[in-house]
Motif scaffolding. Structure first.
Motif, short mmCIF file in Angstrom:
data_model
loop_
_atom_site.label_atom_id
_atom_site.label_comp_id
_atom_site.label_asym_id
_atom_site.label_seq_id
_atom_site.Cartn_x
_atom_site.Cartn_y
_atom_site.Cartn_z
N GLY A 111 0.82 -1.22 0.00
CA GLY A 111 0.00 0.00 0.00
C GLY A 111 0.84 1.25 0.00
N ILE A 112 1.91 1.25 0.79
CA ILE A 112 2.83 2.40 0.82
C ILE A 112 3.48 2.59 -0.54
N PHE A 113 3.90 1.48 -1.15
CA PHE A 113 4.55 1.55 -2.47
C PHE A 113 3.59 2.11 -3.52
N VAL A 114 2.35 1.62 -3.49
CA VAL A 114 1.34 2.13 -4.44
C VAL A 114 1.12 3.62 -4.22
N TRP A 115 1.13 4.04 -2.95
CA TRP A 115 0.95 5.47 -2.67
C TRP A 115 2.04 6.31 -3.33
N THR A 116 3.30 5.83 -3.31
CA THR A 116 4.38 6.63 -3.90
C THR A 116 4.13 6.89 -5.38
N SER A 121 2.05 10.64 -9.55
CA SER A 121 1.09 10.85 -10.65
C SER A 121 0.20 12.06 -10.40
N LEU A 122 -0.31 12.18 -9.18
CA LEU A 122 -1.16 13.33 -8.85
C LEU A 122 -0.37 14.63 -8.98
N HIS A 123 0.85 14.62 -8.47
CA HIS A 123 1.66 15.83 -8.51
C HIS A 123 1.99 16.23 -9.95
N ARG A 124 2.32 15.26 -10.76
CA ARG A 124 2.74 15.57 -12.12
C ARG A 124 1.55 15.93 -13.02
#
Length: 258
Positions: A111-116, A121-124
């Motif tokens: 879950g942590i890895f998926v969040w990264t 993606s959200l930021h870019r």
């Protein structure tokens, strides 16, 4: 006579319209007034304006309405205080459903890895979307533009809990569709933990004074995104996805100079 009056009236209309367009094109934001409903008037000039940072710990006023203004301000420690108990609830739910502790731990890490990746993606693609319409500029300023304009505003560095709670619902429903009933809570809890780590790290990169190499480099990496190359360096907690997708900045600035 009628024709002359009509032409005079029409001429005044044209002049008024031209004047209106000129006011919009030459619009100047008054930093002493509530900003949110001003920035939309900048039109195509918004992109340049919002990426000219004002380095001050004093944040601007967003809204005239006191309730709306209050909802835009969040102290950094509210994020772990509010969301870590929620993380524990979801993780423990998987334990109660019979998922083994090693399996639970693995799902939290996933879950942590998926969040990264979601963070990147959200930021870019969302936070740095280019806008020029009134409402496009307004929404972008609320979402992320305000952070680039006032990057040291300590009360607007982390995401407001009320907005986070709203966004969590669709993400939880997506996770439930993708995972089994016993795995979904641990996976979602891991993703939420990744978000908490991200928001606290983000605050620290702006206001902390790291003494060791790893956080120092991360601070330089992030400030490089703010003050030098704003269309690269979209990772916050890690530069992993920037390296994978080719958006790593070519060089980094010295954080001590900021």
């Amino acid at each position: 006579m009628i024709t002359r009056t009509f032409l005079q009236h029409k001429s005044r209309e044209d002049c008024d319209q031209m004047s209106s367009r000129m006011v919009v094109q030459n619009f100047e934001v008054d930093l002493n007034k509530a900003l949110v409903f001003q920035v939309g008037h900048l039109g195509e000039a918004y992109e340049e304006w919002v990426h000219q940072p004002i380095v001050s710990k004093e944040g601007p006023r967003f809204f005239e309405n006191e309730i709306l203004e209050f909802l835009t301000r969040t102290v950094w420690w509210a994020i772990p205080v509010i969301w870590l108990p929620v993380v524990c609830y979801f993780v423990y739910s998987s334990v109660l459903m019979g998922l083994s502790c090693p399996h639970v731990a693995l799902m939290v890490v996933v879950g942590i890895f998926v969040w990264t990746l979601l963070e990147y993606s959200l930021h870019r693609f969302l936070f740095h979307i280019k806008t020029k319409t009134y409402w496009g500029n307004t929404l972008h300023y609320l979402l992320h533009g305000c952070h680039h304009k006032h990057p040291m505003d300590g009360l607007r560095l982390v995401f407001p809990p009320a907005a986070t709670a709203i966004l969590l619902m669709p993400f939880w429903n997506i996770v439930k569709l993708m995972a089994t009933p016993s795995i979904a809570p641990a996976l979602f809890g891991g993703g939420l933990l990744g978000y908490v780590m991200y928001d606290c790290t983000h605050y620290y990169l702006h206001h902390g004074q790291p003494k060791t190499e790893v956080p120092q480099n991360l601070k330089k990496y992030h400030l490089n995104h703010h003050f030098r190359i704003q269309d690269k360096g979209f990772g916050i907690t890690s530069s992993l996805w920037d390296k994978i997708f080719g958006t790593l900045p070519p060089s980094k600035i010295d954080a001590k100079s900021m």
